[in-house]
Design a protein around this motif. Structure first.
Motif, PDB file in Angstrom:
ATOM      1  N   GLN A 108     -16.959   9.220   3.654  1.00 49.86           N
ATOM      2  CA  GLN A 108     -15.922   8.596   2.828  1.00 49.86           C
ATOM      3  C   GLN A 108     -15.829   9.266   1.459  1.00 49.86           C
ATOM      4  OE1 GLN A 108     -16.233   6.457  -0.113  1.00 49.86           O
ATOM      5  NE2 GLN A 108     -13.988   6.353  -0.147  1.00 49.86           N
TER       6      GLN A 108
ATOM      7  N   GLY B 113     -14.486   1.854   2.911  1.00 53.15           N
ATOM      8  CA  GLY B 113     -13.092   1.731   3.298  1.00 53.15           C
ATOM      9  C   GLY B 113     -12.393   0.576   2.616  1.00 53.15           C
ATOM     10  N   ARG B 114     -11.178   0.298   3.049  1.00 51.66           N
ATOM     11  CA  ARG B 114     -10.389  -0.814   2.504  1.00 51.66           C
ATOM     12  C   ARG B 114     -10.119  -1.895   3.546  1.00 51.66           C
ATOM     13  NH1 ARG B 114      -6.059   0.771  -1.900  1.00 51.66           N
ATOM     14  NH2 ARG B 114      -6.870   2.726  -2.736  1.00 51.66           N
TER      15      ARG B 114
ATOM     16  N   LEU C  83       0.824  -1.206   0.000  1.00 51.21           N
ATOM     17  CA  LEU C  83       0.000   0.000   0.000  1.00 51.21           C
ATOM     18  C   LEU C  83       0.856   1.254   0.000  1.00 51.21           C
ATOM     19  CD1 LEU C  83      -3.374   0.629   1.549  1.00 51.21           C
ATOM     20  CD2 LEU C  83      -1.598   2.284   2.051  1.00 51.21           C
TER      21      LEU C  83
ATOM     22  N   ASP D 105      -0.723  -0.224   7.369  1.00 50.02           N
ATOM     23  CA  ASP D 105      -0.973   0.396   6.069  1.00 50.02           C
ATOM     24  C   ASP D 105      -1.556   1.793   6.216  1.00 50.02           C
ATOM     25  OD1 ASP D 105       0.060  -1.517   4.391  1.00 50.02           O
ATOM     26  OD2 ASP D 105      -1.832  -2.588   4.120  1.00 50.02           O
ATOM     27  N   GLN D 106      -2.380   2.002   7.227  1.00 50.64           N
ATOM     28  CA  GLN D 106      -2.916   3.344   7.467  1.00 50.64           C
ATOM     29  C   GLN D 106      -1.790   4.320   7.801  1.00 50.64           C
ATOM     30  OE1 GLN D 106      -6.542   3.423  10.053  1.00 50.64           O
ATOM     31  NE2 GLN D 106      -6.393   1.197   9.910  1.00 50.64           N
TER      32      GLN D 106
ATOM     33  N   ALA E 253      -8.068  -1.665   5.812  1.00 53.13           N
ATOM     34  CA  ALA E 253      -6.601  -1.682   5.821  1.00 53.13           C
ATOM     35  C   ALA E 253      -6.080  -1.890   7.236  1.00 53.13           C
ATOM     36  CB  ALA E 253      -6.042  -0.380   5.246  1.00 53.13           C
TER      37      ALA E 253
ATOM     38  N   TRP F 189      -9.005   6.426  -1.304  1.00 45.81           N
ATOM     39  CA  TRP F 189      -7.900   6.788  -0.425  1.00 45.81           C
ATOM     40  C   TRP F 189      -8.358   7.552   0.811  1.00 45.81           C
ATOM     41  CZ3 TRP F 189      -3.688   4.209  -0.808  1.00 45.81           C
ATOM     42  CH2 TRP F 189      -3.242   3.745  -2.049  1.00 45.81           C
TER      43      TRP F 189
ATOM     44  N   LEU G 133      -9.327   4.525   5.186  1.00 44.78           N
ATOM     45  CA  LEU G 133      -8.719   3.251   4.786  1.00 44.78           C
ATOM     46  C   LEU G 133      -9.034   2.108   5.729  1.00 44.78           C
ATOM     47  CD1 LEU G 133      -5.139   4.396   3.673  1.00 44.78           C
ATOM     48  CD2 LEU G 133      -7.202   4.115   2.291  1.00 44.78           C
TER      49      LEU G 133
ATOM     50  N   PHE H 220       0.089   5.197   4.628  1.00 42.35           N
ATOM     51  CA  PHE H 220      -0.578   6.179   3.769  1.00 42.35           C
ATOM     52  C   PHE H 220      -0.428   7.591   4.318  1.00 42.35           C
ATOM     53  CE2 PHE H 220      -4.221   8.900   2.897  1.00 42.35           C
ATOM     54  CZ  PHE H 220      -4.105   9.007   1.513  1.00 42.35           C
TER      55      PHE H 220
END
Length: 380
Positions: free
Chosen positions: A121, A68-69, A10, A75-76, A71, A57, A60, A79
């Protein structure tokens, strides 16, 4: 929504996407906004916020069903660090994503999640925080804004102050007293209140920097639906404390990238003015660098999905450090730092805005109490 990246991927994806996005249609927004510069390119930054949302994006760590992902925390952090390194513009949706969104995920009903999370979001609805009051400040247990239930509607009367971005927000989460005769932490409720209605007046407060991120907000019979209470009525204190915990999450690592950039500018200015030759100022510069390294290590050690009262240590540390950095920024400029005939330079703006760091989002005095009582278990 994009597929989940491979482990560690990511950060690379974010770096590549940000570089492309900020070199094309949105090249003009790079570096806009930030403390003391909240007025810069608001409409352009709002368009950027929605572009981020469409590309997946924002938010996350949220579940995929809400945009969201899902994540990982790692990973957050990645980013937020890449976002800061790319000098992407200051976010206009950070209160929605970083504060109320996670709180709705924790305490909201399914209906509340479906109603409020997707527009956050997508960058379509912006939020502000209705906590501080003229007679309460950081002592949230002393709030006096009141709400009474009339049929299927809460009716709200009172005043909030230092409300960031209230002048552009569509919604406000308001901590208010809903039980007659209640005191301190009891009898508080956490209401979700629309801003665009009769009975809500927003009045900007001019800051030392000359800008007006903060506002006074007056509620005079403002209304919100009975179902727009987050958590149970009377349980607002617990919900409010959870929000404060979310405020100091993964994004703080990105904030420190900005701190590092500011420190580099202070050091460069000290070399240019000759202030770096002063052994006392040189010692202060070295201390600032060392303390910033400690700040990052402590953040990496303590950041977690379910933050506890120990996050107050981070807020106390960075706010006191940043305020000292502002003082150092003035010192290295010498007499030239006292004049602003052509407008504030970056270091003057840093100094003026950082005076508030130890007050907003919970004053240093309040943070010390929280650390003592809730983290260390000491008596009141």
């Amino acid at each position: 929504m994009p597929d989940p990246p491979a482990p560690g991927g990511l950060r690379r994806q974010a770096r590549a996407w940000l570089e492309e996005a900020l070199s094309g249609e949105f090249a003009h927004v790079r570096g806009l906004g930030g403390p003391g510069r909240e007025h810069e390119g608001y409409e352009e930054r709002l368009a950027w916020e929605r572009h981020l949302g469409r590309a997946g994006w924002t938010c996350l760590g949220w579940p995929r069903r809400y945009g969201g992902r899902a994540a990982s925390l790692e990973d957050q952090v990645a980013f937020h660090e890449e976002y800061a390194r790319a000098r992407a513009p200051a976010r206009v949706g950070h209160i929605g994503e970083g504060l109320i969104g996670p709180t709705i995920l924790e305490f909201g009903t399914d209906e509340q999640k479906e109603r409020f999370l997707p527009p956050i979001q997508r960058g379509e609805e912006l939020w502000c925080q209705g906590y501080s009051e003229p007679e309460a400040g950081s002592d949230l247990a002393n709030v006096q804004t009141r709400a009474r239930l009339e049929g299927d509607t809460w009716v709200i009367t009172g005043q909030k102050v230092w409300t960031s971005l209230a002048h552009v927000a569509q919604w406000c989460f308001v901590l208010c007293r809903t039980e007659e005769g209640s005191q301190r932490h009891r009898g508080l409720s956490y209401l979700l209140v629309p801003m665009d209605q009769p009975g809500v007046l927003v009045r900007p407060i001019v800051q030392l920097t000359g800008t007006s991120e903060f506002n006074e907000v007056f509620f005079d019979g403002a209304r919100t639906a009975a179902g727009n209470v987050l958590g149970a009525p009377g349980d607002g204190w617990r919900v409010a404390m959870a929000t404060l915990g979310h405020e100091r999450g993964a994004s703080t690592l990105g904030q420190q990238i900005g701190f590092r950039r500011e420190l580099a500018q202070v050091i460069a200015t000290a070399r240019w003015t000759g202030a770096a030759d002063d052994p006392v100022l040189r010692d202060r510069l070295v201390r600032a660098w060392l303390e910033l390294e400690i700040m990052r290590l402590n953040a990496l050690r303590t950041v977690r999905p379910d933050p506890g009262p120990e996050v107050s240590i981070a807020k106390l540390y960075w706010s006191e450090w940043h305020r000292r950095l502002g003082e150092l920024a003035q010192a290295v400029q010498g007499k030239a730092g006292l004049a602003a005939d052509g407008g504030l330079n970056d270091l003057q703006r840093l100094y003026l805005f950082s005076r508030a760091d130890t007050i907003y989002a919970g004053s240093s005095e309040i943070q010390r109490n929280i650390i003592a009582e809730r983290a260390l278990g000491l008596p009141r």
